[in-house]
Design an enzyme around this catalytic site. Structure first.
Site, short mmCIF file in Angstrom:
data_model
loop_
_atom_site.label_atom_id
_atom_site.label_comp_id
_atom_site.label_asym_id
_atom_site.label_seq_id
_atom_site.Cartn_x
_atom_site.Cartn_y
_atom_site.Cartn_z
N TYR A 1 0.85 -1.20 0.00
CA TYR A 1 0.00 0.00 0.00
C TYR A 1 0.89 1.25 0.00
O TYR A 1 1.41 1.68 1.03
CB TYR A 1 -0.96 0.01 1.20
CG TYR A 1 -1.86 -1.23 1.24
CD1 TYR A 1 -2.06 -2.00 0.09
CD2 TYR A 1 -2.51 -1.63 2.39
CE1 TYR A 1 -2.87 -3.13 0.10
CE2 TYR A 1 -3.32 -2.76 2.41
CZ TYR A 1 -3.49 -3.50 1.27
OH TYR A 1 -4.29 -4.63 1.28
N ASN B 1 -6.79 -14.06 0.30
CA ASN B 1 -7.03 -14.48 -1.08
C ASN B 1 -6.75 -15.96 -1.33
O ASN B 1 -6.45 -16.35 -2.45
CB ASN B 1 -6.16 -13.63 -2.04
CG ASN B 1 -6.48 -12.16 -1.93
OD1 ASN B 1 -7.62 -11.75 -2.08
ND2 ASN B 1 -5.47 -11.34 -1.64
N GLN C 1 -8.38 -13.41 4.91
CA GLN C 1 -8.86 -12.10 4.46
C GLN C 1 -9.24 -12.20 2.97
O GLN C 1 -8.39 -12.19 2.11
CB GLN C 1 -7.76 -11.04 4.66
CG GLN C 1 -8.27 -9.64 4.35
CD GLN C 1 -7.22 -8.55 4.48
OE1 GLN C 1 -7.17 -7.65 3.67
NE2 GLN C 1 -6.41 -8.61 5.51
N TYR D 1 -12.38 -7.95 3.04
CA TYR D 1 -11.94 -6.69 2.41
C TYR D 1 -12.88 -6.34 1.27
O TYR D 1 -13.68 -7.18 0.84
CB TYR D 1 -10.47 -6.75 1.99
CG TYR D 1 -10.10 -7.51 0.72
CD1 TYR D 1 -10.43 -7.04 -0.55
CD2 TYR D 1 -9.36 -8.68 0.78
CE1 TYR D 1 -10.06 -7.71 -1.71
CE2 TYR D 1 -8.99 -9.37 -0.36
CZ TYR D 1 -9.34 -8.88 -1.61
OH TYR D 1 -8.96 -9.55 -2.75
N LYS E 1 -23.20 6.20 -3.82
CA LYS E 1 -22.87 7.55 -4.30
C LYS E 1 -22.73 7.62 -5.81
O LYS E 1 -22.71 8.71 -6.37
CB LYS E 1 -21.58 8.05 -3.63
CG LYS E 1 -20.31 7.30 -3.94
CD LYS E 1 -19.16 7.93 -3.14
CE LYS E 1 -17.91 7.10 -3.18
NZ LYS E 1 -16.85 7.67 -2.35
N1 NAP Z 1 -5.68 -8.71 1.13
C1 NAP Z 1 -5.90 -8.13 -0.01
O1 NAP Z 1 -5.52 -8.61 -1.08
C2 NAP Z 1 -6.66 -6.85 -0.02
C3 NAP Z 1 -7.17 -6.31 -1.22
C4 NAP Z 1 -7.90 -5.14 -1.16
C5 NAP Z 1 -8.08 -4.49 0.06
N2 NAP Z 1 -7.55 -4.99 1.20
C6 NAP Z 1 -7.70 -4.33 2.52
O2 NAP Z 1 -9.05 -4.08 2.78
C7 NAP Z 1 -9.25 -2.67 2.95
C8 NAP Z 1 -10.64 -2.30 2.46
O3 NAP Z 1 -10.79 -2.54 1.07
P1 NAP Z 1 -10.85 -1.34 0.05
O4 NAP Z 1 -10.29 -0.12 0.70
O5 NAP Z 1 -10.27 -1.82 -1.22
O6 NAP Z 1 -12.42 -1.19 -0.21
P2 NAP Z 1 -13.65 -0.71 0.68
O7 NAP Z 1 -13.32 -0.70 2.10
O8 NAP Z 1 -14.83 -1.48 0.24
O9 NAP Z 1 -13.86 0.81 0.14
C9 NAP Z 1 -13.06 1.84 0.59
C10 NAP Z 1 -13.29 3.10 -0.25
O10 NAP Z 1 -14.68 3.47 -0.28
C11 NAP Z 1 -14.80 4.89 -0.20
N3 NAP Z 1 -15.51 5.19 1.05
C12 NAP Z 1 -15.23 4.69 2.30
N4 NAP Z 1 -16.11 5.14 3.20
C13 NAP Z 1 -16.95 5.94 2.55
C14 NAP Z 1 -18.08 6.71 2.93
N5 NAP Z 1 -18.50 6.71 4.20
N6 NAP Z 1 -18.73 7.43 1.99
C15 NAP Z 1 -18.31 7.42 0.71
N7 NAP Z 1 -17.27 6.72 0.27
C16 NAP Z 1 -16.58 5.99 1.17
C17 NAP Z 1 -13.38 5.48 -0.20
O11 NAP Z 1 -12.94 5.71 -1.55
P3 NAP Z 1 -13.42 7.02 -2.38
O12 NAP Z 1 -13.55 8.14 -1.42
O13 NAP Z 1 -12.37 7.21 -3.40
O14 NAP Z 1 -14.71 6.64 -3.02
C18 NAP Z 1 -12.57 4.30 0.35
O15 NAP Z 1 -11.22 4.33 -0.02
C19 NAP Z 1 -8.07 -2.02 2.21
O16 NAP Z 1 -7.85 -0.69 2.59
C20 NAP Z 1 -6.98 -2.98 2.59
O17 NAP Z 1 -6.54 -2.73 3.92
C21 NAP Z 1 -6.86 -6.17 1.18
#
Ligand code: NAP
Length: 312
Positions: A57, A153, A172, A200, A211
């Site tokens: 990240y 994954n 995860q 995730y 939105k």
């Molecule tokens: N292990 C893996 O391979 C893997 C892969 C992916 C993610 N992850 C982990 O999981 C975490 C979460 O996944 P993710 O960040 O990809 O997706 P997510 O949590 O589903 O979405 C996060 C995104 O949604 C938007 N958001 C969040 N809260 C909001 C709200 N209240 N209102 C409006 N928009 C909002 C923001 O982007 P915008 O403001 O740009 O819309 C934010 O960056 C990651 O940060 C990471 O730590 C792990």
């Protein structure tokens, strides 16, 4: 915020976990560093006790920010990071013992910590047997640099193979109302072996906030262009239909669709926590309601029904 036990470990993670992919500053457009720092601070202030990160990240930047901000409160937190993507190269997947040890040392340095609570394999690989990688992780555990081991994954089969080599406390996976494939594969394996899920993409990278009124497009290089399939144009009508229906259910709870999306994930006992990413403190605060809603059985069934087979 309520906590749940992470698999067979002694860790109690809050139902909501802060994710830090977007906070790293690359692969998500329109980065705001002040907002990123505030997101971490706000999550801690609001009682979230677990932060998920990875070297990948922002090529180490998310770990550096966490290291800077959690100074003084580190012991109250559960820090989860990952190994196996080479940020000094082309992000290729490597799970040799030498690379795992190197990756861990670099993470500890950036985090300014001498141990991490949960160390997760980021992606499975084909060229190193899982027993070899697990042996390295268990060695790191014996050395006190890692408290518990997790994987991300992994398919059900891959998870089962890892479990046979040593204690794996969490999986995860990509899991949300718009991505339910694990229910027929790795989720049953988790249930059998007492491995917890920390999801995730829980709010579908923002899609489940409702939105987007039209199919969203992102700048070149933004991960949302390729990582999550619900952003593909061909799926937009089906995805939008689901989001609208989730929004209608959310109204009954005076809530927003992403709150219901988080509550739906948490309605599964095998889930210990739902990870959400946030760009700033405001998004963190807004997402907290996801842990406060208790969905009725009827609504859970409705949500299961409307989100079934979206991509077929
Ligand atoms: N292990 C893996 O391979 C893997 C892969 C992916 C993610 N992850 C982990 O999981 C975490 C979460 O996944 P993710 O960040 O990809 O997706 P997510 O949590 O589903 O979405 C996060 C995104 O949604 C938007 N958001 C969040 N809260 C909001 C709200 N209240 N209102 C409006 N928009 C909002 C923001 O982007 P915008 O403001 O740009 O819309 C934010 O960056 C990651 O940060 C990471 O730590 C792990």
């Amino acid at each position: 915020m309520k906590t749940r036990k992470l698999g067979t470990s002694e860790l109690q993670v809050t139902e909501l976990i802060l994710g830090t992919w977007a906070i790293g500053g690359s692969m998500w457009s329109d980065y705001d560093e002040a907002g990123a720092k505030e997101a971490i601070k706000t999550a801690i202030d609001c009682g979230i006790n677990c932060i998920d990160t990875a070297p990948a990240y922002g090529a180490g930047h998310a770990e550096e920010l966490i290291g800077e901000i959690v100074k003084g409160v580190r012991e109250q937190l559960i820090i989860a990071t990952k190994c196996g993507l080479n940020i000094e190269g082309r992000y290729e997947k490597i799970l040799t013992p030498e690379f795992i040890m190197h990756d861990l040392e670099m993470s500890l340095k950036r985090l300014k910590m001498d141990y991490v609570d949960l160390y997760q394999i980021h992606w499975p690989v084909n060229d190193v047997p899982i027993e070899v990688s697990m042996e390295a992780l268990m060695k790191a555990k014996q050395q006190g640099k890692v408290r518990y081991i997790g994987v991300c994954n992994f398919s059900g089969k891959e998870l089962e193979a890892a479990i046979k080599c040593g204690e794996v406390v969490s999986l995860q996976p990509n899991y949300s109302l718009l991505e339910r494939d694990i229910e027929k594969d790795s989720m049953p394996v988790c249930k059998t072996y007492g491995v917890s899920i920390i999801s995730y993409g829980s709010i579908a990278a923002g899609m489940l906030t409702g939105k987007y009124k039209e199919h969203p497009t992102f700048k070149k290089g933004d991960a949302r262009n390729f990582f999550y399939r619900y952003f593909k144009k061909e799926y937009w009508p089906a995805v939008k239909r689901v989001v609208d229906e989730v929004e209608a259910i959310a109204k009954k709870y005076s809530a927003r669709p992403h709150h219901v999306a988080l509550a739906w994930i948490l309605s599964h006992d095998v889930v210990a926590g739902a990870i959400f990413g946030a760009r700033n403190g405001e998004q963190v605060k807004d997402n907290l309601a996801g842990a406060e809603i208790k969905l009725s059985k009827d609504d859970i069934e409705k949500l299961n029904h409307i989100s079934e087979n979206i991509y077929s």
